[in-house]
Design a protein around this motif. Structure first.
Motif, PDB file in Angstrom:
ATOM      1  N   LEU A 222      -2.397 -13.593   0.482  1.00 10.80           N
ATOM      2  CA  LEU A 222      -3.626 -13.393   1.242  1.00 10.80           C
ATOM      3  C   LEU A 222      -3.559 -12.117   2.089  1.00 10.80           C
ATOM      4  CD1 LEU A 222      -4.451 -17.022   2.454  1.00 10.80           C
ATOM      5  CD2 LEU A 222      -5.556 -15.710   0.626  1.00 10.80           C
ATOM      6  N   SER A 223      -2.394 -11.858   2.659  1.00 10.30           N
ATOM      7  CA  SER A 223      -2.273 -10.636   3.466  1.00 10.30           C
ATOM      8  C   SER A 223      -2.353  -9.391   2.594  1.00 10.30           C
ATOM      9  CB  SER A 223      -0.956 -10.648   4.248  1.00 10.30           C
ATOM     10  OG  SER A 223       0.156 -10.708   3.365  1.00 10.30           O
ATOM     11  N   ILE A 224      -1.803  -9.495   1.375  1.00 11.17           N
ATOM     12  CA  ILE A 224      -1.892  -8.359   0.446  1.00 11.17           C
ATOM     13  C   ILE A 224      -3.346  -8.103   0.066  1.00 11.17           C
ATOM     14  CG2 ILE A 224      -1.263  -7.534  -1.851  1.00 11.17           C
ATOM     15  CD1 ILE A 224       1.362  -9.066  -1.570  1.00 11.17           C
ATOM     16  N   ILE A 225      -4.072  -9.204  -0.240  1.00 13.79           N
ATOM     17  CA  ILE A 225      -5.492  -9.057  -0.594  1.00 13.79           C
ATOM     18  C   ILE A 225      -6.275  -8.482   0.579  1.00 13.79           C
ATOM     19  CG2 ILE A 225      -7.568 -10.326  -1.215  1.00 13.79           C
ATOM     20  CD1 ILE A 225      -5.798 -12.282  -2.741  1.00 13.79           C
ATOM     21  N   ARG A 226      -5.951  -8.945   1.795  1.00 14.87           N
ATOM     22  CA  ARG A 226      -6.677  -8.450   2.970  1.00 14.87           C
ATOM     23  C   ARG A 226      -6.407  -6.971   3.192  1.00 14.87           C
ATOM     24  NH1 ARG A 226      -6.434 -11.895   8.378  1.00 14.87           N
ATOM     25  NH2 ARG A 226      -7.658 -13.210   6.972  1.00 14.87           N
ATOM     26  N   ASP A 227      -5.174  -6.531   3.013  1.00 12.54           N
ATOM     27  CA  ASP A 227      -4.857  -5.116   3.182  1.00 12.54           C
ATOM     28  C   ASP A 227      -5.594  -4.269   2.155  1.00 12.54           C
ATOM     29  OD1 ASP A 227      -3.217  -5.762   5.276  1.00 12.54           O
ATOM     30  OD2 ASP A 227      -1.368  -5.754   4.085  1.00 12.54           O
ATOM     31  N   CYS A 228      -5.676  -4.788   0.921  1.00 13.29           N
ATOM     32  CA  CYS A 228      -6.395  -4.039  -0.117  1.00 13.29           C
ATOM     33  C   CYS A 228      -7.884  -3.941   0.212  1.00 13.29           C
ATOM     34  CB  CYS A 228      -6.200  -4.713  -1.483  1.00 13.29           C
ATOM     35  SG  CYS A 228      -4.494  -4.662  -2.084  1.00 13.29           S
ATOM     36  N   LEU A 229      -8.446  -5.038   0.724  1.00 12.30           N
ATOM     37  CA  LEU A 229      -9.861  -5.009   1.089  1.00 12.30           C
ATOM     38  C   LEU A 229     -10.109  -4.082   2.280  1.00 12.30           C
ATOM     39  CD1 LEU A 229     -10.784  -8.791   0.732  1.00 12.30           C
ATOM     40  CD2 LEU A 229     -11.488  -6.925  -0.767  1.00 12.30           C
TER      41      LEU A 229
END
Length: 622
Positions: free
Chosen positions: A4-11
């Motif tokens: 989730l943190s990886i997805i949030r950083d990408c967003l």
């Protein structure tokens, strides 16, 4: 690091710069892009599996899968422009277009895809915009109406679908729409939770700011009633916030400052920005309150007030409110008062210097003219044929003028020595009665010439005192001469001496013109002479009483002047019988000012008993 943190950083890397610095806007942009990107990627990932299970797809199926690229384009549009409402409108158009394309080929309004039209306004609700939600509702209704119209006109292509397949597709349509709606609901809940968290965080931040600010922020009605006041007021006034709400703050405003306080709030309520200074009553600390010996304490505050910004959509009839910022300016007011006092003192010193120069020019010029004139006449005695009697008379006039000049210069020198602390007291035993009688005898002729009764009351048993006999005589001579000078013909000057405890008390009173209360406060200042009210018949430098005041202080005594205009003046001097020089530095030899004299505009009246108890008087009348 979690997924989730990886997805949030990408967003976050895809966000428009305008959305990166506001937490709520950032959360909304992230909530818009995340499901669309993930959904499109999932559809593309599922397309090969669909081909394996389905076989060669038809044109409609290929178009439907190709349409799934639209969410990616929408995310790209929002990332580049930051136009959140525009992205939602395009999303509604894309979703409605996909639904129409599928419904037109699978039965129109009876298609399993028609149920998805309900999702269009639900998705638009996440935009938090009434315009977008209204547009999505109209779009969904228009699409539904179009499907009904096409179905009624028979323009739909024939669909070769069995009842079983229709039921499966219908179940799929309802289930998929329900799941998508559930995703939207979770997204709305997540945004609501984020909004509440951000609001709570902002509220705590502003509360912390208000609590730690030294300035006090308040919100008032037009009549001054307090609706809110920051906790900083507790440290300023020593009272709780609850006690200041309503008219609690107004009740603590100094009575004289209440009109200015209410006027400033009223003007601010009308749209002006006002600043006002007033006094507020402060509560005493705990120790003083417990002991019960505290005094009312007021502090000076400055309040800047301005009208509260109100939305134009609010009720225009609502009473205007005012926001005020108060600051403690007591130290500044004390500094201003100190500056005013210093300015007044400087102006008084400048005026005294001017008076001194004017007085000295007259005091010195008059005897010098006499000395020069009579000396020139003596120098030309052969031409003028002066006799011995005239020469003697001129010589006596020259001597008298010189003695007057010498007394003026000596007075100035003595005053300078006293102010610089270099005046030496030669302490020795002497008889005060003899000195007092000697001074009165010297001035008896002057009193007789002015038609004034000079009464001396000096008991025979006055003890010997230790002090400076020269300073003692100077004190008596100056006070008695002043009393004679300002007493009209037919008046009376009384001089008395008594012993009270370890002090000798001298009292010189007259029935002269008296001193006004305003001038009485300044009596004893160097070069000061009473105002225009007094009809002076004698010249003077204004140093006599100032010298007396300093000599009494050097002897560690007290000087009191009591007077009433038109009734007379009484001067009381108290000197110790045994003068003991203080053991201190030379710079500290002058006592404090408040020990030198106490000036009160009240003439003390002697009772008949006191007059009866006095010894026999020595009267020198005209």
């Amino acid at each position: 690091m979690t997924v989730l943190s990886i997805i949030r950083d990408c967003l976050d890397a895809l966000l428009h710069p305008s959305a990166r610095y506001d937490a709520l806007t950032r959360a909304r942009h992230r909530a818009f892009m995340a499901p669309r990107l993930l959904g499109s990627l999932a559809a593309f990932a599922a397309f090969p599996v669909y081909l394996v299970l389905r076989g060669a797809p038809g044109a409609i199926e290929v178009a439907a899968f190709a349409w799934l690229i639209a969410p990616i384009l929408l995310s790209w549009f929002l990332s580049r422009t930051g136009r959140y409402e525009g992205a939602h409108i395009l999303s509604s158009l894309a979703l409605a277009g996909l639904i129409m394309a599928i419904a037109l080929t699978t039965g129109g309004i009876e298609s399993f895809a028609a149920i998805w039209l309900v999702v269009v306004p639900l998705e638009a609700a996440l935009s938090a915009s009434r315009r977008v939600a209204a547009f999505a509702c109209l779009l969904a209704l228009s699409c539904a109406g179009l499907l009904i119209l096409v179905s009624q006109l028979g323009w739909l292509p024939s669909a070769d679908i069995s009842a079983a397949e229709r039921g499966v597709l219908m179940a799929f349509g309802v289930a998929s729409a329900t799941l998508y709606a559930a995703g939207l609901a979770f997204g709305a809940e997540s945004l609501a939770r984020t909004t509440v968290t951000l609001l709570s965080r902002e509220e705590e931040r502003y509360r912390l700011l208000a609590r730690n600010m030294s300035d006090v922020i308040s919100r008032h009605q037009r009549n001054g009633a307090v609706q809110f006041i920051s906790p900083a007021v507790e440290a300023m006034l020593g009272i709780s916030v609850a006690q200041l709400l309503g008219h609690g703050l107004f009740d603590r405003v100094h009575v004289a400052d209440r009109p200015a306080y209410l006027t400033a709030l009223s003007d601010a309520a009308r749209g002006d920005v006002r600043s006002v200074e007033f006094r507020l009553r402060r509560e005493p600390d705990g120790c003083a309150r417990d002991q019960g010996n505290y005094q009312v304490d007021f502090i000076w505050v400055e309040m800047r007030c301005r009208p509260l910004d109100q939305d134009m959509n609010h009720d225009v009839m609502r009473e205007a409110e005012v926001v005020g910022v108060m600051r403690d300016v007591t130290d500044r007011k004390l500094s201003e008062q100190a500056l005013d006092q210093a300015r007044s003192a400087a102006e008084a010193a400048d005026a005294a210097k001017t008076r001194f120069l004017a007085t000295m020019s007259h005091e010195l010029r008059t005897p010098l003219n006499a000395i020069i004139g009579f000396s020139e006449m003596i120098a030309q005695e052969q031409t003028l044929m002066l006799g011995a009697a005239q020469r003697k008379e001129y010589a006596e006039l020259i001597n008298a003028s010189g003695q007057h000049l010498l007394s003026v210069v000596n007075g100035i020198l003595d005053m300078s020595k006293m102010e610089s602390g270099n005046f030496e007291i030669a302490s020795e035993p002497f008889a005060p009665r003899a000195s007092l009688m000697h001074c009165c005898n010297l001035l008896a002729l002057k009193a007789r010439e002015n038609g004034i009764d000079l009464i001396t009351d000096a008991p025979q048993d006055l003890p010997v005192m230790t002090g400076d006999p020269r300073a003692f005589k100077q004190i008596v001579l100056n006070l008695v001469a002043n009393a004679i000078k300002f007493t009209e013909r037919g008046g009376q000057v009384s001089v008395s001496a008594t012993v009270t405890g370890s002090q000798l008390t001298l009292r010189i009173s007259d029935t002269g013109v008296g001193i006004a209360p305003d001038d009485l406060k300044r009596i004893g200042a160097p070069f000061f002479q009473a105002g225009k009210t007094y009809q002076r018949r004698h010249e003077g430098t204004g140093l006599g009483l100032s010298i007396v005041k300093s000599l009494v202080a050097l002897h560690l005594g007290d000087l009191t002047v009591q007077s009433r205009l038109g009734e007379g003046t009484a001067v009381t001097v108290k000197l110790p019988l045994v003068y003991t020089p203080p053991q201190a530095n030379p710079a500290d030899r002058m006592p404090a000012e408040n020990k030198i004299a106490t000036l009160t505009p009240v003439l003390r009246q002697e009772t008949p008993e006191q007059l009866h108890d006095q010894p026999a008087l020595v009267k020198k009348s005209a």
